[in-house]
Design a protein around this motif. Structure first.
Motif, PDB file in Angstrom:
ATOM      1  N   ILE A 107     -20.609 -69.767  33.091  1.00  0.00           N
ATOM      2  CA  ILE A 107     -19.883 -70.656  33.962  1.00  0.00           C
ATOM      3  C   ILE A 107     -18.681 -70.837  33.063  1.00  0.00           C
ATOM      4  CG2 ILE A 107     -21.771 -71.844  35.198  1.00  0.00           C
ATOM      5  CD1 ILE A 107     -21.546 -74.051  33.006  1.00  0.00           C
ATOM      6  N   GLY A 108     -18.178 -69.970  32.215  1.00  0.00           N
ATOM      7  CA  GLY A 108     -17.047 -70.225  31.536  1.00  0.00           C
ATOM      8  C   GLY A 108     -17.115 -71.188  30.379  1.00  0.00           C
ATOM      9  N   LEU A 109     -18.059 -71.681  29.907  1.00  0.00           N
ATOM     10  CA  LEU A 109     -18.242 -72.567  28.718  1.00  0.00           C
ATOM     11  C   LEU A 109     -18.852 -71.681  27.615  1.00  0.00           C
ATOM     12  CD1 LEU A 109     -17.324 -75.314  28.050  1.00  0.00           C
ATOM     13  CD2 LEU A 109     -19.668 -75.962  28.971  1.00  0.00           C
ATOM     14  N   PHE A 110     -19.120 -72.398  26.462  1.00  0.00           N
ATOM     15  CA  PHE A 110     -20.036 -71.761  25.483  1.00  0.00           C
ATOM     16  C   PHE A 110     -21.120 -72.636  25.145  1.00  0.00           C
ATOM     17  CE2 PHE A 110     -17.567 -75.226  24.097  1.00  0.00           C
ATOM     18  CZ  PHE A 110     -18.275 -75.948  22.976  1.00  0.00           C
ATOM     19  N   PRO A 111     -22.199 -72.121  24.241  1.00  0.00           N
ATOM     20  CA  PRO A 111     -23.210 -73.037  24.031  1.00  0.00           C
ATOM     21  C   PRO A 111     -22.957 -74.100  23.144  1.00  0.00           C
ATOM     22  CG  PRO A 111     -23.704 -70.672  23.618  1.00  0.00           C
ATOM     23  CD  PRO A 111     -22.192 -70.883  23.746  1.00  0.00           C
ATOM     24  N   ASP A 112     -23.122 -75.393  23.868  1.00  0.00           N
ATOM     25  CA  ASP A 112     -22.699 -76.510  23.195  1.00  0.00           C
ATOM     26  C   ASP A 112     -23.798 -77.715  22.990  1.00  0.00           C
ATOM     27  OD1 ASP A 112     -23.202 -77.164  26.034  1.00  0.00           O
ATOM     28  OD2 ASP A 112     -21.596 -78.809  26.009  1.00  0.00           O
ATOM     29  N   VAL A 113     -23.670 -78.631  22.981  1.00  0.00           N
ATOM     30  CA  VAL A 113     -24.663 -79.849  22.795  1.00  0.00           C
ATOM     31  C   VAL A 113     -25.227 -79.540  21.287  1.00  0.00           C
ATOM     32  CG1 VAL A 113     -25.139 -80.459  25.123  1.00  0.00           C
ATOM     33  CG2 VAL A 113     -26.422 -78.630  24.202  1.00  0.00           C
ATOM     34  N   GLY A 114     -24.680 -78.956  20.353  1.00  0.00           N
ATOM     35  CA  GLY A 114     -25.482 -78.946  19.115  1.00  0.00           C
ATOM     36  C   GLY A 114     -26.227 -77.888  18.759  1.00  0.00           C
ATOM     37  N   VAL A 115     -26.671 -76.974  19.985  1.00  0.00           N
ATOM     38  CA  VAL A 115     -27.525 -76.036  19.819  1.00  0.00           C
ATOM     39  C   VAL A 115     -27.303 -74.898  18.909  1.00  0.00           C
ATOM     40  CG1 VAL A 115     -28.905 -74.468  21.254  1.00  0.00           C
ATOM     41  CG2 VAL A 115     -28.609 -76.685  21.971  1.00  0.00           C
ATOM     42  N   LEU A 116     -25.881 -74.375  18.957  1.00  0.00           N
ATOM     43  CA  LEU A 116     -25.535 -73.437  17.794  1.00  0.00           C
ATOM     44  C   LEU A 116     -25.925 -73.630  16.374  1.00  0.00           C
ATOM     45  CD1 LEU A 116     -21.776 -72.529  19.113  1.00  0.00           C
ATOM     46  CD2 LEU A 116     -23.966 -71.499  19.485  1.00  0.00           C
ATOM     47  N   TYR A 117     -26.333 -75.114  16.135  1.00  0.00           N
ATOM     48  CA  TYR A 117     -26.747 -75.268  14.805  1.00  0.00           C
ATOM     49  C   TYR A 117     -28.177 -74.548  14.581  1.00  0.00           C
ATOM     50  CZ  TYR A 117     -28.749 -77.447  10.697  1.00  0.00           C
ATOM     51  OH  TYR A 117     -29.304 -77.629   9.587  1.00  0.00           O
ATOM     52  N   GLU A 118     -29.253 -74.488  15.609  1.00  0.00           N
ATOM     53  CA  GLU A 118     -30.068 -73.909  15.421  1.00  0.00           C
ATOM     54  C   GLU A 118     -30.129 -72.510  15.656  1.00  0.00           C
ATOM     55  OE1 GLU A 118     -31.307 -77.963  16.297  1.00  0.00           O
ATOM     56  OE2 GLU A 118     -29.753 -76.731  17.616  1.00  0.00           O
ATOM     57  N   LEU A 119     -29.412 -72.132  16.669  1.00  0.00           N
ATOM     58  CA  LEU A 119     -29.214 -70.657  16.915  1.00  0.00           C
ATOM     59  C   LEU A 119     -28.398 -69.703  15.839  1.00  0.00           C
ATOM     60  CD1 LEU A 119     -27.995 -70.531  20.951  1.00  0.00           C
ATOM     61  CD2 LEU A 119     -30.103 -70.112  19.782  1.00  0.00           C
ATOM     62  N   SER A 120     -27.278 -70.412  15.136  1.00  0.00           N
ATOM     63  CA  SER A 120     -26.739 -69.734  14.011  1.00  0.00           C
ATOM     64  C   SER A 120     -27.750 -69.537  12.886  1.00  0.00           C
ATOM     65  CB  SER A 120     -25.698 -70.548  13.470  1.00  0.00           C
ATOM     66  OG  SER A 120     -25.969 -71.789  13.026  1.00  0.00           O
ATOM     67  N   ARG A 121     -28.773 -70.107  12.912  1.00  0.00           N
ATOM     68  CA  ARG A 121     -29.884 -70.092  11.772  1.00  0.00           C
ATOM     69  C   ARG A 121     -31.086 -69.299  12.299  1.00  0.00           C
ATOM     70  NH1 ARG A 121     -26.394 -74.093  11.055  1.00  0.00           N
ATOM     71  NH2 ARG A 121     -25.836 -74.922   9.011  1.00  0.00           N
ATOM     72  N   ALA A 122     -30.920 -68.675  13.418  1.00  0.00           N
ATOM     73  CA  ALA A 122     -32.023 -67.940  13.794  1.00  0.00           C
ATOM     74  C   ALA A 122     -32.091 -66.520  13.160  1.00  0.00           C
ATOM     75  CB  ALA A 122     -31.905 -67.546  15.423  1.00  0.00           C
ATOM     76  N   PRO A 123     -33.256 -65.871  12.982  1.00  0.00           N
ATOM     77  CA  PRO A 123     -33.525 -64.606  12.172  1.00  0.00           C
ATOM     78  C   PRO A 123     -32.387 -63.528  12.724  1.00  0.00           C
ATOM     79  CG  PRO A 123     -35.770 -65.347  12.942  1.00  0.00           C
ATOM     80  CD  PRO A 123     -34.730 -66.214  13.547  1.00  0.00           C
ATOM     81  N   GLY A 124     -31.566 -62.825  11.635  1.00  0.00           N
ATOM     82  CA  GLY A 124     -30.812 -61.871  12.149  1.00  0.00           C
ATOM     83  C   GLY A 124     -29.712 -62.300  13.049  1.00  0.00           C
ATOM     84  N   GLU A 125     -29.417 -61.612  13.973  1.00  0.00           N
ATOM     85  CA  GLU A 125     -28.288 -61.873  15.031  1.00  0.00           C
ATOM     86  C   GLU A 125     -29.281 -62.176  16.556  1.00  0.00           C
ATOM     87  OE1 GLU A 125     -25.211 -62.140  14.540  1.00  0.00           O
ATOM     88  OE2 GLU A 125     -25.122 -61.262  12.831  1.00  0.00           O
ATOM     89  N   LEU A 126     -30.264 -62.851  16.406  1.00  0.00           N
ATOM     90  CA  LEU A 126     -30.937 -62.948  17.641  1.00  0.00           C
ATOM     91  C   LEU A 126     -30.409 -64.281  18.271  1.00  0.00           C
ATOM     92  CD1 LEU A 126     -34.820 -62.922  16.696  1.00  0.00           C
ATOM     93  CD2 LEU A 126     -33.282 -61.436  17.788  1.00  0.00           C
ATOM     94  N   GLY A 127     -29.805 -65.216  17.318  1.00  0.00           N
ATOM     95  CA  GLY A 127     -29.151 -66.271  18.063  1.00  0.00           C
ATOM     96  C   GLY A 127     -27.730 -65.839  18.589  1.00  0.00           C
ATOM     97  N   THR A 128     -27.010 -65.126  18.041  1.00  0.00           N
ATOM     98  CA  THR A 128     -25.914 -64.488  18.710  1.00  0.00           C
ATOM     99  C   THR A 128     -25.971 -63.856  19.887  1.00  0.00           C
ATOM    100  OG1 THR A 128     -25.163 -64.043  16.380  1.00  0.00           O
ATOM    101  CG2 THR A 128     -23.853 -63.038  18.257  1.00  0.00           C
ATOM    102  N   HIS A 129     -27.209 -63.154  20.039  1.00  0.00           N
ATOM    103  CA  HIS A 129     -27.416 -62.577  21.308  1.00  0.00           C
ATOM    104  C   HIS A 129     -27.597 -63.612  22.427  1.00  0.00           C
ATOM    105  CE1 HIS A 129     -29.796 -60.113  24.231  1.00  0.00           C
ATOM    106  NE2 HIS A 129     -30.801 -60.872  24.002  1.00  0.00           N
ATOM    107  N   LEU A 130     -28.677 -64.633  21.910  1.00  0.00           N
ATOM    108  CA  LEU A 130     -28.707 -65.584  23.034  1.00  0.00           C
ATOM    109  C   LEU A 130     -27.521 -66.444  23.422  1.00  0.00           C
ATOM    110  CD1 LEU A 130     -32.441 -66.827  21.810  1.00  0.00           C
ATOM    111  CD2 LEU A 130     -31.765 -65.186  23.362  1.00  0.00           C
ATOM    112  N   ALA A 131     -26.805 -66.581  22.561  1.00  0.00           N
ATOM    113  CA  ALA A 131     -25.553 -67.470  22.533  1.00  0.00           C
ATOM    114  C   ALA A 131     -24.763 -66.661  23.513  1.00  0.00           C
ATOM    115  CB  ALA A 131     -24.854 -67.846  21.309  1.00  0.00           C
ATOM    116  N   LEU A 132     -24.396 -65.531  23.490  1.00  0.00           N
ATOM    117  CA  LEU A 132     -23.077 -64.706  24.088  1.00  0.00           C
ATOM    118  C   LEU A 132     -23.849 -64.426  25.315  1.00  0.00           C
ATOM    119  CD1 LEU A 132     -22.166 -64.976  21.311  1.00  0.00           C
ATOM    120  CD2 LEU A 132     -21.394 -62.208  21.753  1.00  0.00           C
TER     121      LEU A 132
END
Length: 313
Positions: free
Chosen positions: A140-165
């Motif tokens: 919807i033209g936004l980015f993963p907000d509400v602080g959840v990038l804190y958790e996703l950026s600390r996920a194993p490897g690039e799994l968080g990046t995959h889910l965020a994008l």
């Protein structure tokens, strides 16, 4: 008080029940404000020993913010609407992240977007077999907000990046794996992401979104190529911002700092035409054919992305 949030204290437990089951408990500004006010009241209430967050109905805890209502408010009030919504929403998320009493969230069924903001930072996060968690903001033209990038950026490897994008959904076991939940109740299927780590870690390396999508498109593994096609459907500017945001979030010290970054990014992002267009395509008209500007990742100017982060440097 409205019936959209049910609040009660029973046997030492302060219960917050999101109560818009027909909308999968989508969050309005009033619901967020009411939840925050009651959490503040319970801080000094000795009859409340712990808090439990859940949702009404069987479809899920929360589908996210009521973006249709936000879109309408933005059209009428512009930046003031964005400031009001995100200040309250992120304030409640920060309050939960730092709450001195135990807070349990039951992440059943659909839990996405703003629902993840309420649940992901709780001290006890419980999923079950029907759980489907996601941060689908790039659609919807936004980015993963509400602080959840804190958790996703600390996920194993690039799994968080995959889910965020991509905004892809994960089940209970994968939610625990990537740090969005603490434990699962009941008999849940095995995690599926570990078997994909080899191509995810390879393709999502680095800070260049164009290089990422091209590696996915050219990969020998069909699942990687399918993901490349999926990323091409997401808002290009939002994908580029999401990548920059998760890389920066990895070095931020806590959820509050990530929420500060979110606020700086979200207010201008929702005022871009992409947000209104994304919500139109997904929620209002439901034709699933948004027209993004620019239309491809190759057309995103990195300087425009970095300009959003300028106030944070």
């Amino acid at each position: 008080m409205s019936d959209d949030v049910l609040l009660e204290v029973t046997d030492g437990v302060g219960r917050i029940t999101l109560n818009r089951p027909r909308q999968i408990n989508a969050l309005t500004l009033g619901m967020l404000a009411e939840t925050g006010d009651r959490l503040v009241d319970w801080l000094d209430d000795d009859t409340v020993e712990r808090v439990r967050l859940t949702g009404a109905g069987e479809r899920g805890l929360c589908s996210g913010a009521d973006v249709r209502a936000l879109r309408t408010d933005l059209a009428e009030r512009g930046e003031a609407a964005a400031e009001a919504f995100f200040t309250i929403e992120y304030g409640v998320d920060a309050l939960i992240a730092n709450y001195p009493k135990p807070v349990r969230a039951d992440l059943f069924g659909i839990t996405m977007g703003g629902g993840m903001g309420l649940a992901a930072h709780c001290s006890e996060r419980v999923v079950r077999a029907d759980s489907r968690l996601a941060m689908p903001e790039t659609i919807i033209g936004l980015f993963p907000d509400v602080g959840v990038l804190y958790e996703l950026s600390r996920a194993p490897g690039e799994l968080g990046t995959h889910l965020a994008l991509t905004g892809s959904r994960v089940g209970a076991a994968d939610a625990v794996l990537v740090g969005l939940a603490d434990r699962a109740e009941g008999d849940v299927p095995d995690a599926t992401l570990p078997a994909q780590r080899h191509w995810i870690d390879e393709c999502y390396a680095g800070d260049d979104p164009v290089a990422i999508v091209r590696r996915l498109e050219d990969h020998a593994v069909a699942a990687a190529r399918d993901t490349g096609a999926l990323l091409r459907q997401r808002c290009p500017f939002a994908v580029a911002v999401s990548l920059a945001a998760i890389r920066r979030a990895a070095n931020l010290p806590d959820v509050a700092a990530v929420l500060g970054q979110d606020h700086a990014l979200a207010v201008p992002m929702v005022q871009r035409p992409d947000f209104s267009e994304g919500v139109r395509a997904q929620v209002v008209d439901k034709d699933r054919t948004p027209s993004w500007h620019p239309g491809r990742l190759e057309g995103v100017d990195p300087a425009d992305v970095q300009a959003l982060f300028a106030a944070l440097d």
